[in-house]
Design a protein around this motif. Structure first.
Motif, PDB file in Angstrom:
ATOM      1  N   THR A 113       0.606  -3.824 -10.624  1.00 28.64           N
ATOM      2  CA  THR A 113       0.934  -2.393 -10.715  1.00 28.64           C
ATOM      3  C   THR A 113       1.950  -2.159 -11.829  1.00 28.64           C
ATOM      4  O   THR A 113       1.830  -1.201 -12.603  1.00 28.64           O
ATOM      5  N   ASP A 157       1.167  -1.224  -5.306  1.00 31.60           N
ATOM      6  CA  ASP A 157       2.523  -1.376  -4.797  1.00 31.60           C
ATOM      7  C   ASP A 157       3.456  -1.487  -5.996  1.00 31.60           C
ATOM      8  O   ASP A 157       3.278  -2.372  -6.844  1.00 31.60           O
ATOM      9  N   ASN A 162       9.991  -8.305  -8.445  1.00 33.89           N
ATOM     10  CA  ASN A 162      10.785  -7.722  -7.361  1.00 33.89           C
ATOM     11  C   ASN A 162      12.283  -7.971  -7.548  1.00 33.89           C
ATOM     12  O   ASN A 162      13.026  -8.114  -6.586  1.00 33.89           O
ATOM     13  N   THR A 201       6.156  -2.774  -6.322  1.00 35.41           N
ATOM     14  CA  THR A 201       6.873  -4.054  -6.364  1.00 35.41           C
ATOM     15  C   THR A 201       5.991  -5.170  -6.917  1.00 35.41           C
ATOM     16  O   THR A 201       6.490  -6.214  -7.319  1.00 35.41           O
ATOM     17  N   GLU A 202       4.676  -4.943  -6.985  1.00 34.15           N
ATOM     18  CA  GLU A 202       3.743  -6.002  -7.398  1.00 34.15           C
ATOM     19  C   GLU A 202       3.549  -6.037  -8.912  1.00 34.15           C
ATOM     20  O   GLU A 202       3.582  -5.010  -9.589  1.00 34.15           O
ATOM     21  N   ALA A 218       2.300   4.329  -9.051  1.00 32.17           N
ATOM     22  CA  ALA A 218       1.737   3.535  -7.951  1.00 32.17           C
ATOM     23  C   ALA A 218       1.106   4.441  -6.895  1.00 32.17           C
ATOM     24  O   ALA A 218       0.016   4.144  -6.389  1.00 32.17           O
ATOM     25  N   ARG A 219       1.764   5.546  -6.568  1.00 35.33           N
ATOM     26  CA  ARG A 219       1.206   6.475  -5.567  1.00 35.33           C
ATOM     27  C   ARG A 219      -0.070   7.134  -6.074  1.00 35.33           C
ATOM     28  O   ARG A 219      -1.044   7.270  -5.351  1.00 35.33           O
ATOM     29  N   PRO A 233      12.376  -5.127  -2.579  1.00 32.16           N
ATOM     30  CA  PRO A 233      11.262  -4.240  -2.926  1.00 32.16           C
ATOM     31  C   PRO A 233      11.742  -3.041  -3.746  1.00 32.16           C
ATOM     32  O   PRO A 233      12.937  -2.733  -3.779  1.00 32.16           O
TER      33      PRO A 233
END
Length: 200
Positions: free
Chosen positions: A142, A136, A94, A138-139, A130-131, A103
Protein backbone atom coordinates in the motif's frame (compact mmCIF):
# COMPACT_ATOMS: atom_id res chain seq x y z
CA UNK A 1 -4.67 -57.06 -94.85
CA UNK A 2 -1.32 -57.20 -93.01
CA UNK A 3 -0.39 -53.94 -94.64
CA UNK A 4 -3.54 -52.23 -93.38
CA UNK A 5 -2.94 -53.53 -89.86
CA UNK A 6 0.61 -52.22 -90.04
CA UNK A 7 -0.59 -48.78 -91.07
CA UNK A 8 -3.13 -48.72 -88.26
CA UNK A 9 -0.54 -49.90 -85.70
CA UNK A 10 1.95 -47.15 -86.53
CA UNK A 11 -0.36 -44.21 -85.67
CA UNK A 12 -1.55 -45.98 -82.49
CA UNK A 13 2.07 -46.55 -81.47
CA UNK A 14 2.93 -42.92 -82.31
CA UNK A 15 -0.05 -41.64 -80.33
CA UNK A 16 1.08 -43.57 -77.26
CA UNK A 17 4.57 -42.07 -77.66
CA UNK A 18 3.13 -38.55 -77.78
CA UNK A 19 1.26 -39.20 -74.52
CA UNK A 20 4.45 -40.46 -72.87
CA UNK A 21 6.45 -37.28 -73.65
CA UNK A 22 5.95 -34.84 -70.75
CA UNK A 23 4.88 -31.33 -71.66
CA UNK A 24 6.48 -28.24 -70.13
CA UNK A 25 3.32 -27.69 -68.07
CA UNK A 26 3.39 -31.19 -66.59
CA UNK A 27 7.07 -30.78 -65.67
CA UNK A 28 6.33 -27.57 -63.79
CA UNK A 29 3.42 -29.18 -61.94
CA UNK A 30 5.61 -32.11 -60.96
CA UNK A 31 8.28 -29.77 -59.66
CA UNK A 32 5.70 -27.77 -57.75
CA UNK A 33 4.27 -30.84 -56.06
CA UNK A 34 7.64 -32.30 -55.10
CA UNK A 35 9.00 -29.01 -53.73
CA UNK A 36 10.03 -29.39 -50.08
CA UNK A 37 8.15 -27.32 -47.52
CA UNK A 38 10.54 -25.74 -45.05
CA UNK A 39 9.38 -24.02 -41.88
CA UNK A 40 10.68 -20.61 -40.93
CA UNK A 41 12.98 -20.85 -37.90
CA UNK A 42 11.14 -19.66 -34.80
CA UNK A 43 12.73 -16.75 -33.00
CA UNK A 44 13.27 -17.17 -29.29
CA UNK A 45 11.49 -14.46 -27.28
CA UNK A 46 13.90 -11.81 -26.05
CA UNK A 47 14.18 -12.08 -22.27
CA UNK A 48 14.51 -8.72 -20.56
CA UNK A 49 17.30 -8.62 -18.01
CA UNK A 50 16.44 -7.46 -14.52
CA UNK A 51 18.42 -6.27 -11.53
CA UNK A 52 18.44 -8.42 -8.41
CA UNK A 53 19.92 -7.58 -5.04
CA UNK A 54 22.35 -10.06 -3.52
CA UNK A 55 21.87 -10.52 0.20
CA UNK A 56 18.89 -8.17 0.40
CA UNK A 57 15.85 -8.56 2.64
CA UNK A 58 12.48 -9.57 1.27
CA UNK A 59 11.26 -5.95 1.54
CA UNK A 60 14.29 -4.65 -0.34
CA UNK A 61 13.73 -7.20 -3.11
CA UNK A 62 10.04 -6.31 -3.34
CA UNK A 63 10.81 -2.59 -3.62
CA UNK A 64 13.49 -3.23 -6.26
CA UNK A 65 11.06 -5.29 -8.36
CA UNK A 66 8.33 -2.66 -7.95
CA UNK A 67 10.64 0.14 -9.13
CA UNK A 68 11.72 -1.83 -12.20
CA UNK A 69 8.08 -2.57 -13.05
CA UNK A 70 7.55 1.21 -12.94
CA UNK A 71 10.14 1.55 -15.72
CA UNK A 72 13.23 2.49 -13.70
CA UNK A 73 15.96 0.38 -15.33
CA UNK A 74 19.22 2.24 -14.66
CA UNK A 75 21.33 0.59 -11.96
CA UNK A 76 22.46 3.92 -10.46
CA UNK A 77 18.91 5.29 -10.37
CA UNK A 78 17.67 2.14 -8.62
CA UNK A 79 20.56 2.26 -6.16
CA UNK A 80 19.85 5.92 -5.27
CA UNK A 81 16.13 5.34 -4.68
CA UNK A 82 16.93 2.24 -2.61
CA UNK A 83 19.63 4.12 -0.67
CA UNK A 84 17.19 6.90 0.19
CA UNK A 85 14.53 4.47 1.37
CA UNK A 86 17.10 2.72 3.55
CA UNK A 87 18.08 6.04 5.11
CA UNK A 88 14.44 6.89 5.79
CA UNK A 89 13.13 3.59 7.19
CA UNK A 90 15.53 0.67 6.74
CA UNK A 91 12.69 -0.70 4.54
CA UNK A 92 10.42 -1.11 7.57
CA UNK A 93 6.90 0.03 6.62
CA UNK A 94 5.66 0.06 10.23
CA UNK A 95 8.33 2.34 11.67
CA UNK A 96 7.53 5.63 13.34
CA UNK A 97 10.17 8.37 13.53
CA UNK A 98 12.45 7.58 16.44
CA UNK A 99 12.30 3.84 15.81
CA UNK A 100 9.00 2.72 17.36
CA UNK A 101 7.47 -0.19 15.40
CA UNK A 102 3.76 0.64 15.40
CA UNK A 103 0.78 0.57 13.03
CA UNK A 104 -0.13 3.65 11.00
CA UNK A 105 -2.78 4.97 13.43
CA UNK A 106 -0.42 4.77 16.44
CA UNK A 107 2.32 7.00 15.07
CA UNK A 108 1.40 10.43 16.45
CA UNK A 109 4.48 12.54 15.76
CA UNK A 110 7.29 12.64 13.25
CA UNK A 111 7.41 10.60 10.09
CA UNK A 112 5.92 7.19 9.42
CA UNK A 113 6.57 4.33 7.08
CA UNK A 114 8.78 3.55 4.15
CA UNK A 115 9.76 7.14 3.33
CA UNK A 116 8.79 8.69 6.68
CA UNK A 117 5.75 10.65 5.59
CA UNK A 118 5.96 13.59 7.98
CA UNK A 119 3.83 16.56 6.95
CA UNK A 120 0.15 16.41 7.77
CA UNK A 121 -0.85 16.27 4.10
CA UNK A 122 1.52 13.46 3.18
CA UNK A 123 0.81 11.40 6.31
CA UNK A 124 -2.98 11.68 6.07
CA UNK A 125 -2.72 11.20 2.31
CA UNK A 126 -1.41 7.67 2.93
CA UNK A 127 -4.42 6.84 5.13
CA UNK A 128 -6.90 8.33 2.66
CA UNK A 129 -5.30 6.47 -0.25
CA UNK A 130 -5.54 3.17 1.64
CA UNK A 131 -9.23 3.75 2.42
CA UNK A 132 -10.09 4.80 -1.11
CA UNK A 133 -8.21 2.11 -3.03
CA UNK A 134 -8.09 -0.70 -0.51
CA UNK A 135 -5.14 -1.77 1.54
CA UNK A 136 -3.56 -1.30 4.92
CA UNK A 137 -1.51 1.91 5.33
CA UNK A 138 0.95 -0.02 7.49
CA UNK A 139 1.73 -2.56 4.73
CA UNK A 140 4.57 -2.25 2.24
CA UNK A 141 2.51 -2.71 -0.93
CA UNK A 142 0.00 0.00 0.00
CA UNK A 143 2.83 2.39 0.84
CA UNK A 144 4.57 1.72 -2.48
CA UNK A 145 1.36 2.40 -4.38
CA UNK A 146 0.84 5.67 -2.46
CA UNK A 147 4.49 6.65 -2.89
CA UNK A 148 4.31 6.64 -6.71
CA UNK A 149 0.96 8.44 -6.73
CA UNK A 150 2.14 11.35 -4.61
CA UNK A 151 2.70 14.64 -6.42
CA UNK A 152 6.28 14.81 -5.09
CA UNK A 153 7.17 11.51 -6.79
CA UNK A 154 5.33 12.12 -10.05
CA UNK A 155 7.28 15.36 -10.55
CA UNK A 156 10.63 13.53 -10.57
CA UNK A 157 9.85 9.99 -11.72
CA UNK A 158 10.90 10.84 -15.29
CA UNK A 159 14.39 11.66 -13.96
CA UNK A 160 14.72 8.23 -12.33
CA UNK A 161 13.58 6.69 -15.63
CA UNK A 162 16.30 8.56 -17.53
CA UNK A 163 19.34 6.29 -17.92
CA UNK A 164 22.95 7.33 -17.60
CA UNK A 165 22.85 10.06 -14.95
CA UNK A 166 25.35 10.29 -12.10
CA UNK A 167 24.67 9.52 -8.44
CA UNK A 168 24.43 13.28 -7.84
CA UNK A 169 21.97 13.68 -10.71
CA UNK A 170 19.62 11.09 -9.25
CA UNK A 171 20.27 12.31 -5.70
CA UNK A 172 19.06 15.79 -6.63
CA UNK A 173 15.81 14.22 -7.85
CA UNK A 174 15.60 12.24 -4.59
CA UNK A 175 15.93 15.47 -2.60
CA UNK A 176 13.08 17.06 -4.56
CA UNK A 177 11.01 13.92 -3.92
CA UNK A 178 11.70 13.53 -0.18
CA UNK A 179 12.81 16.98 0.95
CA UNK A 180 15.04 15.57 3.68
CA UNK A 181 16.58 17.69 6.40
CA UNK A 182 19.64 15.47 6.89
CA UNK A 183 21.58 13.81 4.07
CA UNK A 184 22.95 11.16 6.42
CA UNK A 185 24.12 7.92 4.78
CA UNK A 186 22.10 8.25 1.57
CA UNK A 187 25.13 8.29 -0.74
CA UNK A 188 26.88 5.58 1.28
CA UNK A 189 23.82 3.30 1.07
CA UNK A 190 23.41 4.08 -2.65
CA UNK A 191 26.99 2.98 -3.29
CA UNK A 192 26.36 -0.20 -1.30
CA UNK A 193 23.39 -1.03 -3.52
CA UNK A 194 25.42 -0.38 -6.65
CA UNK A 195 27.79 -3.10 -5.48
CA UNK A 196 24.96 -5.48 -4.60
CA UNK A 197 22.78 -5.13 -7.68
CA UNK A 198 23.49 -7.71 -10.36
CA UNK A 199 21.76 -8.16 -13.70
CA UNK A 200 20.30 -11.56 -14.56
Amino acid sequence: MKRILGLVAVPVFMASMVKAIPTQESVELTEEVTEEVTEEPKEEPVRTKIWVCEGCTENEREVLEFLQNRGIKDKVALAVVMGNIKQESKFLPNICEGGARVPYHHCHRGGFGLIQWTTHGRYTGLGQFARRYGGDPTELNTQLRWMVNEREWTKVEHIFKTPGLSVDGYMNAAYRWLGWGVHGNRTYYSNQYMNRLIQV
